[in-house]
Design an enzyme around this catalytic site. Structure first.
Site, short mmCIF file in Angstrom:
data_model
loop_
_atom_site.label_atom_id
_atom_site.label_comp_id
_atom_site.label_asym_id
_atom_site.label_seq_id
_atom_site.Cartn_x
_atom_site.Cartn_y
_atom_site.Cartn_z
N HIS A 18 40.62 24.53 44.17
CA HIS A 18 41.38 23.83 45.16
C HIS A 18 40.51 24.30 47.11
O HIS A 18 39.20 23.94 46.88
CB HIS A 18 42.87 25.15 45.51
CG HIS A 18 42.57 26.72 45.64
ND1 HIS A 18 41.53 27.20 46.62
CD2 HIS A 18 42.26 27.10 44.56
CE1 HIS A 18 40.99 28.33 46.70
NE2 HIS A 18 41.52 28.50 45.27
N HIS A 21 37.41 26.98 47.35
CA HIS A 21 36.45 26.13 47.33
C HIS A 21 35.64 25.47 47.26
O HIS A 21 34.54 25.09 47.80
CB HIS A 21 36.38 25.94 45.51
CG HIS A 21 37.12 27.51 44.63
ND1 HIS A 21 38.56 27.09 44.27
CD2 HIS A 21 36.86 28.33 44.12
CE1 HIS A 21 38.90 28.10 43.67
NE2 HIS A 21 38.31 28.66 43.35
N CYS A 126 41.06 45.04 37.00
CA CYS A 126 42.25 43.66 37.70
C CYS A 126 41.48 41.95 37.44
O CYS A 126 40.01 41.84 37.02
CB CYS A 126 41.84 43.61 39.29
SG CYS A 126 42.60 41.60 39.40
N CYS A 129 39.94 39.43 39.03
CA CYS A 129 39.10 40.12 40.29
C CYS A 129 37.86 40.23 39.49
O CYS A 129 36.88 40.23 39.51
CB CYS A 129 38.87 41.02 41.11
SG CYS A 129 40.25 40.97 42.30
N CYS A 147 46.31 45.63 42.53
CA CYS A 147 44.98 45.80 43.03
C CYS A 147 44.99 44.44 44.75
O CYS A 147 46.32 44.46 44.46
CB CYS A 147 44.62 44.28 42.31
SG CYS A 147 43.28 42.69 43.50
N HIS A 150 44.99 40.80 44.64
CA HIS A 150 45.85 39.86 44.61
C HIS A 150 47.49 40.65 44.57
O HIS A 150 48.24 40.16 43.63
CB HIS A 150 45.62 39.84 43.12
CG HIS A 150 44.31 38.65 43.30
ND1 HIS A 150 43.10 38.96 42.06
CD2 HIS A 150 43.68 37.20 43.14
CE1 HIS A 150 41.81 38.42 42.54
NE2 HIS A 150 42.79 37.36 42.65
N LYS A 299 45.46 34.82 51.64
CA LYS A 299 43.97 34.47 50.96
C LYS A 299 45.49 33.15 50.23
O LYS A 299 45.30 33.63 49.02
CB LYS A 299 43.27 34.88 50.72
CG LYS A 299 41.88 34.27 49.74
CD LYS A 299 41.52 35.72 48.66
CE LYS A 299 40.53 34.49 48.17
NZ LYS A 299 39.94 34.98 46.79
N LYS A 302 44.36 30.40 43.76
CA LYS A 302 45.29 29.96 42.15
C LYS A 302 46.98 31.35 41.77
O LYS A 302 47.64 31.35 41.83
CB LYS A 302 45.03 30.50 41.48
CG LYS A 302 45.31 30.59 39.70
CD LYS A 302 45.49 28.58 39.23
CE LYS A 302 46.21 28.65 37.84
NZ LYS A 302 46.60 29.42 36.69
O1 ME8 Z 1 34.65 35.08 41.90
N1 ME8 Z 1 38.93 30.90 51.53
O2 ME8 Z 1 35.00 32.96 41.82
P1 ME8 Z 1 36.02 32.47 42.22
C1 ME8 Z 1 37.75 31.22 51.76
N2 ME8 Z 1 33.46 33.30 40.11
N3 ME8 Z 1 36.95 30.96 50.02
C2 ME8 Z 1 38.04 30.40 49.37
C3 ME8 Z 1 39.33 30.37 49.24
C4 ME8 Z 1 39.82 31.20 50.75
N4 ME8 Z 1 41.18 31.07 50.60
N5 ME8 Z 1 40.00 30.88 47.86
C5 ME8 Z 1 38.11 30.88 46.98
C6 ME8 Z 1 34.42 34.04 41.69
N6 ME8 Z 1 37.28 30.86 48.20
C7 ME8 Z 1 33.39 34.52 40.96
C8 ME8 Z 1 31.75 34.30 41.56
S1 ME8 Z 1 29.05 33.80 41.95
C9 ME8 Z 1 27.88 34.92 41.24
C10 ME8 Z 1 30.42 34.09 40.81
C11 ME8 Z 1 35.57 30.17 47.81
O3 ME8 Z 1 36.33 31.33 41.53
C12 ME8 Z 1 34.85 31.27 48.36
O4 ME8 Z 1 33.81 31.11 48.04
O5 ME8 Z 1 37.79 33.37 42.44
C13 ME8 Z 1 35.04 32.98 47.63
O6 ME8 Z 1 34.08 33.99 47.37
C14 ME8 Z 1 34.93 32.07 46.11
O7 ME8 Z 1 35.97 30.75 46.30
C15 ME8 Z 1 36.12 32.68 44.24
O8 ME8 Z 1 35.65 31.79 43.41
#
Ligand code: ME8
Length: 502
Positions: A18, A21, A126, A129, A147, A150, A299, A302
């Site tokens: 979304h 990301h 969680c 997370c 959490c 969330h 924030k 999903k």
């Molecule tokens: O945490 N505002 O993956 P994830 C800004 N797999 N950035 C956001 C956001 C928002 N509302 N929502 C998501 C993970 N992000 C792990 C990471 S790395 C070794 C493993 C972005 O799919 C932001 O960069 O939950 C956040 O840190 C990341 O998506 C989390 O993605």
């Protein structure tokens, strides 16, 4: 010429990406493209974090085996990054063979050093997370433990596990946190004060296979899989060929820049610095941290169910480039930004369409009408040149300091100057206004070159239409381009009518 290594987090492919990301990935892409423009050899890494309980559960709910599910979802992520013109060099998946090998090698090394021991873990988990929360970290509401991110009930887990001796790295981690790695600095202070308050406790790094079978098997015990976060963090080293190509590895590892959201700061500092030290690797050069995009203060994500889709934005603004521009225009490392379609519409109309779009159209039309599209170099307007030089210098500083929003404002100042110069010199009153048009075109070229990391397609289109090339930062001075061949005066942006998000 230097080298530069930039990474995004590897995202959980349990759902499609979304706007959150996209935000991080575009930011990393802007950095990658900017460094390439500066002449660096760049390695840009993104990918998907495919193991763990969250993915296992999601696949099961869909009646698919996890591998089939993540294979599909990895393609979805790639499709979105293509749509947004993300210039990654590798898309890593934690199910990739070379990555799995790296995880095993690295963990065997840590195990052989006596830094891993068996125990029992009891804690509140969680799954969204993929993290445990200790007392003081979770929220207590109506007798339930929730959490903090969330606001969903946590699950009590008690099981046999292997621990990593994170505690023995406490002084080391604190020392690294006091260096210039985490940016902006105050995020490092947040981590430091958490360590001061709670100490650095050992962490559980395996799960019993009976509960979480979807993961990398622990090399020393086939009944356990490696905790998804340890598996995931190692992607940054496996992508370089850990323990294989030492020359290439060192060249890039020394300049690694992790771009992350603030939600995963703890893992990318306290945990990651220690894991790296345990395998004899220095900490990353920089961890660039940004704040959240929020909707009504929450924030976007999903789990919160308040997702803004990438398709919605791309359709609304007619392509990837305006979306890239707008997300970076309102980006912020230190403070959360509230998503607002009105604000985006207004910036799209008044900045992209009115300032940049109009400038390109005006100068294109005039060059064709007055000079048959051929504009050769001529005398530089010294006053204009001084103004542009100052703005170019500032933009370069801002980009090197990851201040994207300020950089875009500065770049648009170049276009504002060019519009003002056109109004002042009034080329439409002259027969052959070469001086006015050449100077204006130089401003357009310089601004467009600086804009290229943000809006690569648009920059290319403008360069083609006006007859110049975008080569490198060396060309960011007036007089660097000697001859324009204007073949088109494009209308770059069609205005949007303001309305609310759907
Ligand atoms: O945490 N505002 O993956 P994830 C800004 N797999 N950035 C956001 C956001 C928002 N509302 N929502 C998501 C993970 N992000 C792990 C990471 S790395 C070794 C493993 C972005 O799919 C932001 O960069 O939950 C956040 O840190 C990341 O998506 C989390 O993605």
């Amino acid at each position: 010429m230097g080298t530069f290594y930039v990474t995004t987090p590897i995202y959980y492919p349990n759902a499609e990406p979304h706007i959150g990301h996209a935000y991080t990935t575009i930011m990393a892409d802007v950095i990658a493209r900017w460094r390439r423009l500066c002449g660096d050899e760049v390695f840009f890494l993104t990918g998907t974090d495919e193991h763990g309980l969250k993915l296992q559960k999601t696949a099961e709910e869909k009646g698919l085996d996890p591998k089939t599910f993540v294979d599909r979802m990895a393609e979805v992520f790639k499709r979105y990054w293509r749509l947004l013109n993300i210039s990654y060099d590798r898309f890593i998946r934690t199910t990739d063979e070379d990555h799995v090998e790296t995880v095993k090698k690295a963990l065997s090394k840590i195990y052989s050093r006596g830094l891993i021991y068996k125990g029992v873990y009891r804690g509140w988990y969680c799954t969204s997370c993929e993290a445990f929360y200790a007392p003081g970290e979770y929220i207590e509401e109506g007798g339930k433990k929730l959490c903090p991110t969330h606001r969903k009930p946590l699950e009590l887990i008690e099981e046999e596990t292997y621990f990593f001796k994170l505690s023995s790295f406490e002084n080391y981690v604190k020392e690294q946190l006091s260096k210039d790695i985490v940016y902006p600095r105050f995020y490092a202070k947040e981590v430091l004060s958490k360590i001061e308050r709670d100490g650095l406790r050992d962490i559980s790094i395996t799960r019993p296979k009976t509960r979480v079978y979807w993961g990398v098997e622990a090399p020393w015990d086939p009944n356990h899989t490696i905790y998804v976060w340890i598996d995931a963090l190692l992607n940054y080293v496996s992508a370089l060929g850990y323990d294989e190509d030492h020359e290439r590895f060192n060249r890039f590892w020394n300049v690694v820049h992790h771009v992350i959201g603030k939600d995963i700061l703890w893992f990318h500092t306290a945990v990651w610095f220690a894991v790296l030290a345990a395998i004899d690797l220095p900490p990353p050069r920089k961890v660039v941290v940004h704040a959240f995009i929020t909707l009504k203060g929450l924030k976007i994500g999903k789990s919160a169910g308040n997702v803004v889709s990438i398709d919605y934005l791309v359709n609304r603004y007619g392509g990837a480039d305006p979306v890239r521009y707008l997300l970076m225009r309102f980006s912020s490392l230190d403070k959360d930004v509230e998503f607002s379609v009105e604000q985006l519409d207004s910036a799209y109309n008044t900045e992209l369409a009115d300032i940049y779009g109009n400038l390109v159209r005006r100068v294109g039309v005039l060059a064709q009408k007055k000079l048959g599209g051929i504009v050769e170099a001529t005398e530089i307007d010294r006053e204009l040149e001084a103004k542009i030089r100052e703005r170019v210098e500032k933009t370069r500083e801002l980009l090197n300091a990851f201040k994207f929003s300020e950089a875009l404002i500065m770049i648009f100042d170049v276009f504002r100057e060019a519009n003002a110069y056109l109004n002042k010199t009034e080329p439409w009153r002259e027969e052959a206004p070469r001086r006015s048009l050449y100077n204006t075109l130089e401003c357009v070229r310089i601004g467009t070159t600086l804009l290229q990391p943000f809006m690569p397609n648009t920059a290319e289109r403008v360069a083609k239409a006006l007859g110049f090339e975008i080569r490198s930062v060396e060309d960011l001075r007036m007089g660097a381009w000697s001859s324009y061949r204007v073949v088109e005066a494009p209308i770059l942006f069609k205005k949007v009518r303001s309305g609310s998000a759907s």
